[in-house]
Scaffold this motif. Structure first.
Motif, mmCIF file in Angstrom:
data_model
loop_
_atom_site.group_PDB
_atom_site.id
_atom_site.type_symbol
_atom_site.label_atom_id
_atom_site.label_comp_id
_atom_site.label_asym_id
_atom_site.label_seq_id
_atom_site.Cartn_x
_atom_site.Cartn_y
_atom_site.Cartn_z
ATOM 1 N N ALA A 34 -124.252 -7.892 21.565
ATOM 2 C CA ALA A 34 -123.333 -8.542 20.619
ATOM 3 C C ALA A 34 -123.671 -8.053 19.217
ATOM 4 O O ALA A 34 -124.845 -7.881 18.887
ATOM 5 C CB ALA A 34 -123.466 -10.057 20.703
ATOM 6 N N ASP A 35 -122.630 -7.835 18.391
ATOM 7 C CA ASP A 35 -122.869 -7.322 17.039
ATOM 8 C C ASP A 35 -122.740 -8.389 15.967
ATOM 9 O O ASP A 35 -122.868 -8.102 14.780
ATOM 10 C CB ASP A 35 -121.952 -6.135 16.735
ATOM 11 C CG ASP A 35 -120.468 -6.516 16.788
ATOM 12 O OD1 ASP A 35 -120.161 -7.710 17.077
ATOM 13 O OD2 ASP A 35 -119.636 -5.637 16.551
ATOM 14 N N ASN A 36 -122.458 -9.642 16.372
ATOM 15 C CA ASN A 36 -122.388 -10.725 15.390
ATOM 16 C C ASN A 36 -122.673 -12.053 16.082
ATOM 17 O O ASN A 36 -122.683 -12.145 17.310
ATOM 18 C CB ASN A 36 -121.027 -10.750 14.680
ATOM 19 C CG ASN A 36 -119.877 -11.018 15.632
ATOM 20 O OD1 ASN A 36 -119.727 -12.138 16.127
ATOM 21 N ND2 ASN A 36 -119.065 -9.998 15.911
ATOM 22 N N GLY A 37 -122.891 -13.084 15.278
ATOM 23 C CA GLY A 37 -123.313 -14.365 15.813
ATOM 24 C C GLY A 37 -122.277 -15.060 16.672
ATOM 25 O O GLY A 37 -122.594 -15.637 17.708
ATOM 26 N N LEU A 38 -121.001 -15.028 16.241
ATOM 27 C CA LEU A 38 -119.950 -15.700 17.008
ATOM 28 C C LEU A 38 -119.789 -15.069 18.381
ATOM 29 O O LEU A 38 -119.629 -15.769 19.393
ATOM 30 C CB LEU A 38 -118.630 -15.657 16.240
ATOM 31 C CG LEU A 38 -118.575 -16.518 14.969
ATOM 32 C CD1 LEU A 38 -117.244 -16.314 14.239
ATOM 33 C CD2 LEU A 38 -118.767 -17.992 15.314
ATOM 34 N N ARG A 39 -119.825 -13.748 18.424
ATOM 35 C CA ARG A 39 -119.732 -13.037 19.705
ATOM 36 C C ARG A 39 -120.938 -13.374 20.588
ATOM 37 O O ARG A 39 -120.792 -13.568 21.799
ATOM 38 C CB ARG A 39 -119.671 -11.529 19.445
ATOM 39 C CG ARG A 39 -119.648 -10.655 20.684
ATOM 40 C CD ARG A 39 -118.411 -10.874 21.509
ATOM 41 N NE ARG A 39 -118.345 -9.934 22.624
ATOM 42 C CZ ARG A 39 -117.640 -10.146 23.721
ATOM 43 N NH1 ARG A 39 -116.938 -11.270 23.861
ATOM 44 N NH2 ARG A 39 -117.607 -9.251 24.682
ATOM 45 N N ALA A 40 -122.102 -13.479 19.977
ATOM 46 C CA ALA A 40 -123.314 -13.817 20.729
ATOM 47 C C ALA A 40 -123.187 -15.191 21.385
ATOM 48 O O ALA A 40 -123.524 -15.367 22.565
ATOM 49 C CB ALA A 40 -124.533 -13.787 19.811
ATOM 50 N N ASP A 55 -131.304 -10.973 15.875
ATOM 51 C CA ASP A 55 -131.590 -10.548 14.503
ATOM 52 C C ASP A 55 -131.340 -11.703 13.534
ATOM 53 O O ASP A 55 -130.369 -12.450 13.678
ATOM 54 C CB ASP A 55 -130.702 -9.354 14.148
ATOM 55 C CG ASP A 55 -131.095 -8.730 12.811
ATOM 56 O OD1 ASP A 55 -132.278 -8.815 12.440
ATOM 57 O OD2 ASP A 55 -130.217 -8.169 12.138
ATOM 58 N N LEU A 56 -132.216 -11.848 12.558
ATOM 59 C CA LEU A 56 -132.069 -12.918 11.567
ATOM 60 C C LEU A 56 -130.882 -12.673 10.649
ATOM 61 O O LEU A 56 -130.097 -13.581 10.358
ATOM 62 C CB LEU A 56 -133.357 -13.028 10.744
ATOM 63 C CG LEU A 56 -133.380 -14.073 9.634
ATOM 64 C CD1 LEU A 56 -133.281 -15.480 10.211
ATOM 65 C CD2 LEU A 56 -134.649 -13.944 8.804
ATOM 66 N N MET A 57 -130.728 -11.428 10.182
ATOM 67 C CA MET A 57 -129.674 -11.101 9.216
ATOM 68 C C MET A 57 -128.451 -10.564 9.937
ATOM 69 O O MET A 57 -128.407 -9.398 10.323
ATOM 70 C CB MET A 57 -130.203 -10.066 8.208
ATOM 71 C CG MET A 57 -131.446 -10.533 7.452
ATOM 72 S SD MET A 57 -131.162 -12.049 6.509
ATOM 73 C CE MET A 57 -130.049 -11.440 5.247
ATOM 74 N N LEU A 58 -127.458 -11.424 10.134
ATOM 75 C CA LEU A 58 -126.227 -11.028 10.817
ATOM 76 C C LEU A 58 -125.033 -11.295 9.912
ATOM 77 O O LEU A 58 -125.076 -12.199 9.079
ATOM 78 C CB LEU A 58 -126.059 -11.844 12.109
ATOM 79 C CG LEU A 58 -127.027 -11.574 13.262
ATOM 80 C CD1 LEU A 58 -126.859 -12.642 14.348
ATOM 81 C CD2 LEU A 58 -126.805 -10.182 13.838
ATOM 82 N N PRO A 59 -123.943 -10.550 10.074
ATOM 83 C CA PRO A 59 -122.722 -10.842 9.310
ATOM 84 C C PRO A 59 -122.106 -12.148 9.801
ATOM 85 O O PRO A 59 -122.243 -12.518 10.966
ATOM 86 C CB PRO A 59 -121.807 -9.647 9.631
ATOM 87 C CG PRO A 59 -122.292 -9.138 10.958
ATOM 88 C CD PRO A 59 -123.773 -9.384 10.962
ATOM 89 N N GLY A 60 -121.444 -12.872 8.909
ATOM 90 C CA GLY A 60 -120.849 -14.145 9.297
ATOM 91 C C GLY A 60 -121.928 -15.207 9.371
ATOM 92 O O GLY A 60 -122.574 -15.514 8.371
#
Length: 234
Positions: A34-40, A55-60
């Motif tokens: 996953a490339d972002n938190g919502l997708r994760a 990862d701690l630093m994610l977009p969104g």
């Protein structure tokens, strides 16, 4: 043959995601990306992983918020990645439910070793000791090993797997003082790579959830110069 453990890798750097996936798949894990938190969070609900590399630093929404939300519906282990070495980042990550952290840049082989160590962590009772009774009761606190659940005054406590294991390890021997190293051995496993500071963070989390005052502990007491002990019932 049991299915290979599944790992969800969450990072916005495509190159790093693919690198980590390659090493984990080579080590025998099933990997989802996953490339972002919502997708994760969407993937974690749809295909529950055994462990999340986050990862701690994610977009969104950042990794801390992802971890908070993940803990509301998932018991997956979480290995937090941070590009900053400040202790506060690591402490906050552990406080929201992460099981371990790794600072960037890191060796992919070390990440694989950490993942293996977390997944091999012993549960509740160490090998070679008599099994604990299926249910332990200490006043308003009940620890139910069959359900892997703790209740306070009848209400279930929202503990992570690691917090439950830490509580169960202490409660199995009321009155016995455990060093941080001994607790790391019993709960994190003897191949844990990090420092013993994680014990203090998770003890603090446990105390908050138990409503336990460190100055007048009902459940977990600090043993100065040693570590911690579960308070013997009166």
């Amino acid at each position: 043959m049991s299915a290979a453990p599944t790992v969800l890798v969450v990072d916005d750097e495509a190159r790093l995601r693919e690198l980590v996936r390659g090493y984990l798949e080579q080590a025998g894990f099933q990997v989802t990306l996953a490339d972002n938190g919502l997708r994760a969070l969407e993937l974690a609900r749809r295909q529950p992983p055994d462990l999340v590399v986050l990862d701690l630093m994610l977009p969104g929404i950042d990794g801390l918020e992802v971890c908070r939300q993940l803990r509301s519906f998932s018991d997956a282990y979480v290995l937090m990645l941070t590009a900053r070495a400040e202790e506060i980042d690591r402490v906050i990550g552990l406080e929201v439910g992460a099981d371990d952290y790794l600072t960037k840049p890191f060796s992919p082989r070390e990440l694989v070793a950490r993942v293996r160590a977390i997944l091999r962590r012993p549960r509740t009772s160490p090998t070679g000791e008599p099994a604990a009774p299926p249910t332990l009761r200490f006043g308003p606190l009940t620890i139910d090993h069959a359900r892997h659940e703790a209740r306070l005054a009848g209400a279930p406590l929202a503990l992570t797997s690691l917090e439950y294991d830490l509580l169960a390890a202490l409660a199995a021997h009321p009155g016995r003082a455990f060093t941080r190293a001994q607790l790391l051995d019993r709960v994190w496993g003897d191949d844990y790579f990090g420092d013993d500071h994680v014990v203090d963070v998770h003890i603090a989390n446990l105390r908050k959830k138990l409503g336990d005052d460190p100055a007048q502990p009902q459940f977990i007491a600090t043993v100065r110069g040693v570590g911690y002990r579960f308070v013997e019932p009166q």
